[in-house]
Motif scaffolding. Structure first.
Motif, short mmCIF file in Angstrom:
data_model
loop_
_atom_site.label_atom_id
_atom_site.label_comp_id
_atom_site.label_asym_id
_atom_site.label_seq_id
_atom_site.Cartn_x
_atom_site.Cartn_y
_atom_site.Cartn_z
N ARG A 29 -5.92 10.47 -1.83
CA ARG A 29 -5.33 11.75 -2.26
C ARG A 29 -3.83 11.76 -2.00
N GLY A 30 -3.43 11.23 -0.83
CA GLY A 30 -2.00 11.18 -0.48
C GLY A 30 -1.22 10.32 -1.48
N ILE A 34 1.87 11.09 -4.13
CA ILE A 34 3.13 10.31 -4.13
C ILE A 34 3.38 9.75 -5.53
N ALA A 35 2.31 9.27 -6.18
CA ALA A 35 2.44 8.73 -7.54
C ALA A 35 2.97 9.82 -8.49
N GLN A 36 2.45 11.03 -8.30
CA GLN A 36 2.90 12.14 -9.14
C GLN A 36 4.39 12.43 -8.92
N ARG A 46 3.09 1.77 -9.69
CA ARG A 46 2.03 0.77 -9.63
C ARG A 46 1.64 0.56 -8.16
N GLU A 47 0.53 -0.13 -7.96
CA GLU A 47 0.16 -0.53 -6.60
C GLU A 47 0.02 -2.05 -6.60
N ASP A 48 0.24 -2.67 -5.45
CA ASP A 48 -0.03 -4.11 -5.37
C ASP A 48 -1.46 -4.31 -4.89
N GLY A 55 7.29 2.85 -6.84
CA GLY A 55 7.86 3.59 -7.97
C GLY A 55 9.16 2.89 -8.34
N ARG A 56 9.26 2.40 -9.58
CA ARG A 56 10.38 1.52 -9.93
C ARG A 56 11.32 2.14 -10.96
N LEU A 57 12.60 1.95 -10.68
CA LEU A 57 13.64 2.32 -11.65
C LEU A 57 14.28 1.01 -12.10
N GLU A 58 14.07 0.70 -13.37
CA GLU A 58 14.56 -0.59 -13.89
C GLU A 58 16.08 -0.58 -13.97
N GLY A 59 16.70 -1.64 -13.45
CA GLY A 59 18.14 -1.77 -13.56
C GLY A 59 18.48 -2.73 -14.68
#
Ligand SMILES: [Zn+2]
Length: 400
Positions: A29-30, A34-36, A46-48, A55-59
């Motif tokens: 649930r936590g 966080i994903a939201q 994504r999760e590994d 949470g990724r911000l593409e550069g």
């Protein structure tokens, strides 16, 4: 606000405080919340295969600046330990994205699993997976109900056979962890930011001092070999000597027992445990030698001594260049800050050997942590967010 929301979704009926341990319903649930948050901040989620969430911000390039902390808590834990590093990173990156930030390096927020080892008896498995140090055989570990981690992962849809894919040494350039101090130094000094230079090393030693057990009434003072009196002298000498060697070293005798521990008997043996820590590796080694010398000096007065060092961990230094850059960010933000060491271990300890790492501390009110009472003032969370945002802009570069 976010932390209260995360605490609320992580609560389990009948469980005191918060216990968000790896792959429990509370954890699912936590991480869902966080994903939201991450999605709302414009990040790809994504999760590994261990369960760490990103949470990724593409550069412009795939090389990545990673920031975050752990998502799990101890049993009967609070809202801030670990989670504040994730929530603050989401707020900082979210605000930058909103302002149109286009970083050159990619930026990723991570929520790391099982830092506290509160469900499985493993040391930093989530962060060790990120630097390729988690062994598949460690996944045979069982929780207190006999559940095998490997089987639990399978049941929850995490492919333990691909654990090596969690290794990020190839693309992560730097790691930045924001965490609560878990001590009272920042608060007592009226500061909002701590720049961590070293995570302290630690020595743990078992000591026994043997004297002569005898009658408390019939043995005159000049005929005694009292190990309690000797131990008192040794403890004072060690404490003074360690203080002389290093201003940052701390030595604690928190466990002490007497044999036979009866009021009218001069004890035959004193046993105690030494816990000694310092961020300076050379000083810790000097202090270790001094402690050994002082304990053995009791033999000159006819006492038998035993000293067993059962744990010795070198301090971990964080990346000096990153700490300098962090100081610049704190200064430019106008934050009240100081350089300091961390007396507690963190995921950064597991990562720093492989990836340049730095840590930002924010104050813990009354130094309380690992408790539902842990608290950090909103203004200090704000300072943390501001300094982290500025550091990310400096490290990831790019256009604003
Ligand atoms: Zn923590």
């Amino acid at each position: 606000m976010r932390l209260r929301e995360l605490g609320a979704v992580s609560k389990t009926e009948g469980v005191p405080g918060i216990w968000r341990a790896v792959h429990t319903d509370s954890d699912c649930r936590g991480k869902g919340l966080i994903a939201q948050w991450m999605k709302e901040a414009g990040l790809q989620v994504r999760e590994d295969c261990f369960g760490n969430i990103y949470g990724r911000l593409e550069g412009e390039v795939p090389e990545t600046i990673l920031t975050g902390s752990h998502v799990d808590t101890v049993k009967n834990g609070g809202l801030y330990d670990g989670a504040c590093g994730v929530a603050t990173a989401v707020s900082a990156v979210g605000a930058l994205v909103k302002a149109g930030w286009k970083p050159y390096y990619s930026v990723e927020i991570i929520g790391i699993e099982e830092e506290e080892g509160s469900r499985f008896d493993l040391l930093y498995p989530g962060s060790r997976a990120i630097v390729g140090h988690l062994l598949t055989e460690e996944l045979d570990s069982r929780d207190e109900n006999g559940i095998v981690l490997k089987e639990l992962m399978e049941e929850k849809g995490y492919d333990w056979k691909r654990i090596s894919e969690a290794d990020r040494r190839g693309d992560v350039k730097e790691f930045i962890e924001l965490h609560i101090e878990q001590g009272a130094v920042l608060e007592k000094e009226g500061l909002s930011i701590g720049l961590v230079e070293h995570i302290t090393g630690m020595m743990k030693a078992d000591v026994a001092i043997y004297g002569e057990q005898n009658h408390a009434g019939t043995t005159p003072m000049y005929l005694r070999k009292d190990p309690v009196v000797k131990t008192a002298e040794l403890i004072l000498n060690m404490t003074e000597r360690v203080k002389e060697i290093s201003r940052s070293a701390v030595i604690t005798i928190g466990e002490l027992d007497l044999q036979p521990n009866v009021s009218n008997v001069i004890p035959g043996r004193v046993h105690f445990v030494i816990d000694m820590r310092d961020g300076d590796g050379a000083a810790l080694l000097d202090a270790k030698k001094a402690v050994e010398r002082i304990i053995h000096s009791a033999e000159d007065d006819g006492f038998r001594t035993e000293l067993k060092i059962y744990s010795y961990k070198e301090p971990v230094s964080l990346d000096a260049g990153l700490v300098d850059c962090l100081e610049e960010a704190a200064r430019e933000a106008g934050a009240a800050y100081k350089r300091m060491n961390s007396g507690a271990g963190h995921d950064s300890m597991a990562i720093a050997g492989e990836i340049p790492t730095c840590m930002i501390f924010i104050p813990s009110v009354d130094g309380i942590s690992h408790s539902p009472q842990e608290y950090t003032r909103p203004e200090d969370l704000g300072w943390g967010c501001e300094v982290l945002g500025r550091l990310l802009v400096k490290r990831a570069k790019g256009r604003k």
